[in-house]
Design a protein around this motif. Structure first.
Motif, mmCIF file in Angstrom:
data_model
loop_
_atom_site.group_PDB
_atom_site.id
_atom_site.type_symbol
_atom_site.label_atom_id
_atom_site.label_comp_id
_atom_site.label_asym_id
_atom_site.label_seq_id
_atom_site.Cartn_x
_atom_site.Cartn_y
_atom_site.Cartn_z
ATOM 1 N N MET A 1 0.747 -1.086 -0.166
ATOM 2 C CA MET A 1 -0.140 -0.118 0.064
ATOM 3 C C MET A 1 0.809 1.383 0.161
ATOM 4 S SD MET A 1 -2.706 1.238 2.836
ATOM 5 C CE MET A 1 -3.868 -0.278 2.867
ATOM 6 N N LEU A 2 1.939 1.123 0.683
ATOM 7 C CA LEU A 2 2.771 2.365 0.744
ATOM 8 C C LEU A 2 3.552 2.750 -0.369
ATOM 9 C CD1 LEU A 2 4.425 1.900 4.313
ATOM 10 C CD2 LEU A 2 2.835 3.500 3.661
ATOM 11 N N VAL A 3 3.794 1.543 -1.186
ATOM 12 C CA VAL A 3 4.512 1.913 -2.637
ATOM 13 C C VAL A 3 3.426 2.286 -3.447
ATOM 14 C CG1 VAL A 3 5.418 0.451 -4.457
ATOM 15 C CG2 VAL A 3 6.152 -0.131 -2.126
ATOM 16 N N GLU A 4 2.128 1.661 -3.351
ATOM 17 C CA GLU A 4 1.277 2.283 -4.301
ATOM 18 C C GLU A 4 0.978 3.923 -4.193
ATOM 19 O OE1 GLU A 4 -2.328 -0.040 -4.078
ATOM 20 O OE2 GLU A 4 -1.352 -1.841 -4.670
ATOM 21 N N VAL A 36 10.260 -17.288 2.172
ATOM 22 C CA VAL A 36 9.561 -16.872 1.199
ATOM 23 C C VAL A 36 8.996 -15.397 1.877
ATOM 24 C CG1 VAL A 36 7.319 -16.688 -0.069
ATOM 25 C CG2 VAL A 36 8.820 -18.835 0.275
ATOM 26 N N TYR A 37 8.760 -14.971 3.153
ATOM 27 C CA TYR A 37 8.189 -13.851 3.474
ATOM 28 C C TYR A 37 9.501 -12.898 3.618
ATOM 29 C CZ TYR A 37 4.067 -16.230 4.648
ATOM 30 O OH TYR A 37 2.897 -16.974 4.619
ATOM 31 N N LEU A 38 10.762 -13.548 4.035
ATOM 32 C CA LEU A 38 11.917 -12.746 4.066
ATOM 33 C C LEU A 38 12.301 -12.084 2.765
ATOM 34 C CD1 LEU A 38 14.436 -11.519 5.656
ATOM 35 C CD2 LEU A 38 15.553 -13.959 5.160
ATOM 36 N N ARG A 42 12.310 -7.975 1.809
ATOM 37 C CA ARG A 42 13.574 -7.298 0.998
ATOM 38 C C ARG A 42 13.121 -6.689 -0.162
ATOM 39 N NH1 ARG A 42 18.331 -11.394 2.737
ATOM 40 N NH2 ARG A 42 18.613 -11.009 4.896
ATOM 41 N N ASN A 43 12.241 -7.566 -0.996
ATOM 42 C CA ASN A 43 11.968 -6.904 -2.241
ATOM 43 C C ASN A 43 11.021 -5.543 -2.035
ATOM 44 O OD1 ASN A 43 13.053 -8.974 -3.542
ATOM 45 N ND2 ASN A 43 11.449 -10.199 -4.045
ATOM 46 N N LEU A 44 10.173 -5.695 -1.106
ATOM 47 C CA LEU A 44 9.368 -4.561 -0.559
ATOM 48 C C LEU A 44 10.350 -3.153 -0.215
ATOM 49 C CD1 LEU A 44 6.292 -6.012 0.954
ATOM 50 C CD2 LEU A 44 6.378 -4.634 -1.382
ATOM 51 N N LEU A 45 11.221 -3.530 0.307
ATOM 52 C CA LEU A 45 12.261 -2.517 1.209
ATOM 53 C C LEU A 45 13.095 -1.991 0.097
ATOM 54 C CD1 LEU A 45 13.290 -4.391 4.252
ATOM 55 C CD2 LEU A 45 11.792 -2.301 4.204
ATOM 56 N N ALA A 46 13.086 -2.426 -0.968
ATOM 57 C CA ALA A 46 14.071 -2.185 -2.102
ATOM 58 C C ALA A 46 13.145 -0.931 -2.890
ATOM 59 C CB ALA A 46 14.377 -3.233 -3.097
ATOM 60 N N GLU A 47 11.840 -0.974 -2.673
ATOM 61 C CA GLU A 47 10.893 0.081 -3.518
ATOM 62 C C GLU A 47 11.116 1.398 -2.738
ATOM 63 O OE1 GLU A 47 8.840 -0.382 -6.132
ATOM 64 O OE2 GLU A 47 9.823 -2.652 -6.228
ATOM 65 N N VAL A 95 1.858 -14.766 0.510
ATOM 66 C CA VAL A 95 2.360 -13.649 -0.441
ATOM 67 C C VAL A 95 2.451 -14.176 -1.883
ATOM 68 C CG1 VAL A 95 3.678 -12.248 1.074
ATOM 69 C CG2 VAL A 95 4.920 -14.404 -0.113
ATOM 70 N N MET A 96 2.654 -15.728 -1.794
ATOM 71 C CA MET A 96 2.306 -16.094 -3.318
ATOM 72 C C MET A 96 0.975 -16.127 -3.575
ATOM 73 S SD MET A 96 5.498 -19.101 -2.779
ATOM 74 C CE MET A 96 5.801 -19.343 -4.654
ATOM 75 N N THR A 97 -0.193 -16.590 -2.788
ATOM 76 C CA THR A 97 -1.467 -16.677 -3.120
ATOM 77 C C THR A 97 -2.042 -15.326 -3.674
ATOM 78 O OG1 THR A 97 -2.234 -16.407 -1.024
ATOM 79 C CG2 THR A 97 -1.859 -18.530 -1.890
ATOM 80 N N ARG A 98 -1.260 -14.050 -3.052
ATOM 81 C CA ARG A 98 -1.643 -12.792 -3.757
ATOM 82 C C ARG A 98 -1.072 -12.377 -5.003
ATOM 83 N NH1 ARG A 98 -0.806 -10.554 2.488
ATOM 84 N NH2 ARG A 98 -2.605 -11.392 3.127
ATOM 85 N N GLY A 99 -0.274 -13.366 -5.486
ATOM 86 C CA GLY A 99 0.109 -13.023 -6.798
ATOM 87 C C GLY A 99 1.580 -12.433 -6.899
#
Length: 113
Positions: A1-4, A36-38, A42-47, A95-99
């Motif tokens: 949400m913050l990225v958006e 997977v959550y880690l 980390r991917n989100l933090l890169a945003e 996170v995977m079920t959310r695409g």
């Protein structure tokens, strides 16, 4: 949400020192189901342009704990003394079920050695 929303700076307050140290790369994640959550974190933090995190002991973070309790949606009717709650295990991390596409390699499991 913050990225958006286009947020560039984020401060994360967490009550799990273990999780914060794993995100920082100081500790390794030993659980294949949690790595997977880690990776997703980390991917989100890169945003973000800048992300910081701070440990807040659970007993000092009562508001967040109450919000988490509300988020579970588990409520006990006032006249009830017990409630049966079905607990199950998901076959895929949420996170995977959310695409979200998460690429986890074996190096993630041993990072921080």
């Amino acid at each position: 949400m913050l990225v958006e929303l286009g947020v560039q700076f984020v401060e994360i307050l967490g009550d799990s020192m273990l999780v914060l140290k794993q995100i920082a790369g100081e500790y390794k994640c030993l659980s294949p189901s949690l790595v997977v959550y880690l990776v997703a974190a980390r991917n989100l933090l890169a945003e973000f342009r800048e992300a910081t995190w701070e440990h807040v002991p659970r007993e000092e973070n009562l508001v967040a704990n109450e919000i988490a309790q509300i988020a579970t949606g588990v409520q006990m009717p006032e006249d009830s003394v017990q409630r049966i709650i079905k607990v199950g295990k998901k076959s895929l991390p949420s996170v995977m079920t959310r695409g979200m596409e998460i690429d986890v390699n074996s190096a993630m499991m041993s990072e921080g050695d």
